[in-house]
Scaffold this active site. Structure first.
Site, short mmCIF file in Angstrom:
data_model
loop_
_atom_site.label_atom_id
_atom_site.label_comp_id
_atom_site.label_asym_id
_atom_site.label_seq_id
_atom_site.Cartn_x
_atom_site.Cartn_y
_atom_site.Cartn_z
N SER A 1 -0.81 -5.57 -6.99
CA SER A 1 0.12 -5.11 -6.08
C SER A 1 1.21 -6.65 -6.06
O SER A 1 1.91 -7.65 -6.14
CB SER A 1 -0.01 -4.01 -6.33
OG SER A 1 1.90 -3.96 -5.25
N HIS B 1 3.04 -4.41 9.98
CA HIS B 1 1.62 -4.52 9.16
C HIS B 1 0.72 -4.48 10.37
O HIS B 1 -0.61 -5.89 10.04
CB HIS B 1 1.71 -5.79 7.44
CG HIS B 1 2.59 -4.94 7.13
ND1 HIS B 1 2.12 -4.29 6.06
CD2 HIS B 1 3.68 -5.65 5.97
CE1 HIS B 1 3.18 -4.17 5.28
NE2 HIS B 1 4.17 -4.63 4.62
N LYS C 1 5.50 -1.32 -10.22
CA LYS C 1 5.20 -0.27 -11.69
C LYS C 1 4.52 0.96 -11.14
O LYS C 1 4.57 2.39 -11.05
CB LYS C 1 3.83 -0.30 -12.34
CG LYS C 1 4.16 -1.39 -13.36
CD LYS C 1 2.59 -1.92 -14.18
CE LYS C 1 2.79 -2.55 -15.43
NZ LYS C 1 1.24 -2.56 -16.15
N THR D 1 4.54 1.05 2.11
CA THR D 1 4.84 1.64 2.83
C THR D 1 6.86 1.50 2.54
O THR D 1 6.99 2.54 3.06
CB THR D 1 4.94 -0.58 3.22
OG1 THR D 1 4.09 -1.07 3.11
CG2 THR D 1 5.85 -0.40 4.36
N THR D 2 6.48 0.98 1.91
CA THR D 2 8.50 1.12 0.74
C THR D 2 8.94 2.70 1.32
O THR D 2 9.36 3.45 1.57
CB THR D 2 8.57 0.76 -0.57
OG1 THR D 2 8.40 -0.65 -0.14
CG2 THR D 2 10.53 1.20 -1.08
N TRP D 3 7.96 3.61 0.35
CA TRP D 3 7.43 5.21 -0.38
C TRP D 3 7.10 5.64 1.17
O TRP D 3 8.05 6.64 1.68
CB TRP D 3 6.37 5.30 -1.13
CG TRP D 3 6.35 6.90 -1.86
CD1 TRP D 3 7.20 7.55 -1.58
CD2 TRP D 3 5.20 7.21 -2.15
NE1 TRP D 3 7.30 8.67 -2.43
CE2 TRP D 3 5.54 8.31 -2.76
CE3 TRP D 3 4.12 6.69 -2.60
CZ2 TRP D 3 4.46 9.39 -3.51
CZ3 TRP D 3 2.94 7.83 -2.88
CH2 TRP D 3 3.26 8.91 -3.56
N SER E 1 0.31 -1.21 0.24
CA SER E 1 -0.52 -0.10 0.21
C SER E 1 0.75 1.36 0.12
O SER E 1 0.22 2.17 0.30
CB SER E 1 -0.39 0.04 0.92
OG SER E 1 -1.94 -1.01 1.06
N ARG F 1 -4.28 1.72 0.52
CA ARG F 1 -4.21 2.15 -0.90
C ARG F 1 -5.20 1.51 -1.72
O ARG F 1 -6.27 1.03 -1.13
CB ARG F 1 -3.50 0.96 -1.59
CG ARG F 1 -3.46 1.86 -3.15
CD ARG F 1 -1.85 0.81 -3.50
NE ARG F 1 -1.38 1.55 -4.75
CZ ARG F 1 -0.52 0.42 -5.49
NH1 ARG F 1 0.07 -0.63 -5.00
NH2 ARG F 1 0.05 0.38 -6.53
P1 PAP Z 1 5.04 -3.98 1.23
O1 PAP Z 1 4.00 -3.54 2.14
O2 PAP Z 1 5.18 -5.13 1.10
O3 PAP Z 1 6.97 -3.15 1.99
P2 PAP Z 1 5.02 -2.09 -0.11
O4 PAP Z 1 6.03 -0.86 -0.32
O5 PAP Z 1 3.62 -1.19 0.47
O6 PAP Z 1 5.29 -3.58 0.02
O7 PAP Z 1 4.20 -1.98 -1.42
C1 PAP Z 1 5.52 -1.97 -2.80
C2 PAP Z 1 4.23 -0.61 -3.45
O8 PAP Z 1 4.28 0.36 -3.51
C3 PAP Z 1 4.62 -1.22 -5.07
O9 PAP Z 1 2.98 -1.32 -5.83
P3 PAP Z 1 3.36 -1.88 -7.88
O10 PAP Z 1 3.31 -3.76 -7.57
O11 PAP Z 1 1.37 -1.50 -8.20
O12 PAP Z 1 3.97 -0.82 -8.50
C4 PAP Z 1 5.58 -0.96 -5.44
O13 PAP Z 1 6.03 -0.54 -6.92
C5 PAP Z 1 5.41 0.77 -5.11
N1 PAP Z 1 6.34 1.53 -4.94
C6 PAP Z 1 7.77 1.32 -4.25
N2 PAP Z 1 8.53 2.75 -4.04
C7 PAP Z 1 7.21 3.37 -4.17
C8 PAP Z 1 7.75 4.70 -4.45
N3 PAP Z 1 9.55 5.73 -4.04
N4 PAP Z 1 6.65 5.39 -4.93
C9 PAP Z 1 5.31 5.20 -5.42
N5 PAP Z 1 5.33 4.06 -5.35
C10 PAP Z 1 5.97 2.86 -5.09
#
Ligand code: PAP
Length: 344
Positions: free
Chosen positions: A172, A142, A297, A82-84, A80, A164
């Site tokens: 995702s 989480h 993406k 998290t990384t961001w 949702s 999200r």
């Molecule tokens: P996690 O909860 O397992 O840590 P999380 O970071 O929340 O994962 O989600 C990964 C999603 O965030 C991916 O989305 P997608 O599969 O639709 O592409 C990833 O691409 C997206 N993501 C990672 N980093 C960023 C960022 N800096 N800005 C926006 N979206 C990001």
């Protein structure tokens, strides 16, 4: 459904470890379980589906975590944003210690800079030493709101939740599962994964309960819980970074605003910037997930490339059924299925 209460020996010394192991094994035997999309198990623990890999860590987190008033807890359902959020919170808090051009974010994965309670801290040890983390400590989780350790709710620490829209969160997560694919395990086809998602059977699901737990907490205690949406952040990251900084107690000065520091931090933490860094293209997490699996993406509406119109309609109905009347809604946009786009 009742919340599973367990009574573990409280001590963190090695004495009592065997006893704890037994209590934990006994607990597992009492919990309903289902196969997750990737073939591993999910346990229904305190009304949420906990991945088997995180079970022990979640229980240890609940038993031993002592929040400090200065802590910042980043909470989310998986996939949702998290990384961001980790990248942003870390950079905002540490911006005076490191000039942005030397940011640790350029050489260290966001998940290392801000550890997860389930996949790092209590995954590696039942009683990790968290005393030496610099103040403010920033941790991610989480775990649903209802199951957070009491000290997080009772202390003055801040919680930032990011969610999200469930269409994109599902897709995702689906791609992440394919990336983690283990040998000899065929992941479920999307149709079956979708069915399970609708029943709430997915990592840290049901989605609705997870988001509503934090949503209600944010309404009741707006000073304690900041509720962010991935789609809003995509629309205007600068205003959200500013809001985040204020909420966690590290507001930007007017001088910084004039100098464009918020824009710079937003750029540094953007998907485009992070995904191309060597550190995020290589290596893996302690759980085995490759770092690059967290960058795919980053679009709003990619679900339109995967879900059929009837799946989309079903999801739309579920959103209405589960979230209707809560005041919580999601922006959904798809380039692909414009005509079938759910309106929320
Ligand atoms: P996690 O909860 O397992 O840590 P999380 O970071 O929340 O994962 O989600 C990964 C999603 O965030 C991916 O989305 P997608 O599969 O639709 O592409 C990833 O691409 C997206 N993501 C990672 N980093 C960023 C960022 N800096 N800005 C926006 N979206 C990001």
């Amino acid at each position: 459904m009742e919340k599973t209460e367990i009574s573990f020996p409280k001590s963190c010394s090695s004495h009592g470890e065997e006893e704890k192991k037994d209590v934990f094994q006994e607990l597992l035997l009492t919990l309903p379980k289902e196969r997750n999309w990737d073939g591993t198990f999910l346990y229904l623990y305190q009304n949420f589906w906990c991945p088997s890999i995180a079970m022990k860590a979640v229980v240890s987190f609940q038993q031993h975590f002592e929040a400090r008033d200065t802590d910042i807890i980043l909470a989310s359902t998986p996939k949702s944003g998290t990384t961001w959020l980790k990248a942003l919170a870390f950079t905002i808090v540490n911006r005076t210690s490191y000039p942005l051009k030397d940011s640790p974010l350029l050489t260290t994965a966001p998940h290392e800079l801000v550890p997860f309670t389930e996949f790092d801290l209590y995954f590696k040890s039942q009683c990790p030493n968290l005393e030496d983390y610099p103040t403010p400590r920033i941790f991610a989780t989480h775990t649903p709101y209802a199951s957070l350790p009491c000290s997080i709710k009772d202390s003055e620490c801040r919680i930032v939740y990011v969610c999200r829209n469930p269409f994109d969160q599902l897709i995702s997560h689906w791609h992440f599962t394919l990336k983690l694919r283990r040998e000899n395990v065929e992941p479920l086809p999307l149709e079956e994964g979708f069915e399970m998602y609708c029943k709430g059977i997915h990592s840290f699901g049901p989605f609705w309960d997870h988001v509503l737990g934090f949503w209600k907490a944010s309404l009741e205690r707006p000073d304690k819980v900041l509720f962010l949406k991935y789609e809003d952040m995509k629309e205007n990251i600068v205003s959200h970074a500013k809001r985040l900084a204020e909420f966690i107690g590290f507001p930007f000065s007017s001088e910084e605003e004039k100098q464009g520091v918020i824009e710079e931090i937003s750029r540094l933490c953007s998907f485009e910037s992070l995904k191309d860094l060597e550190v995020n293209k290589n290596g893996s997490r302690p759980s085995g997930a490759p770092n690059n699996a967290f960058f795919r993406k980053a679009e709003v509406g990619d679900w339109g490339n995967h879900l059929t119109p009837s799946m989309a309609k079903r999801m739309e109905k579920l959103i209405e059924e589960k979230l209707g009347g809560s005041g919580l809604s999601f922006k959904v946009s798809s380039q692909v299925q414009k005509d079938d786009r759910p309106c929320m």
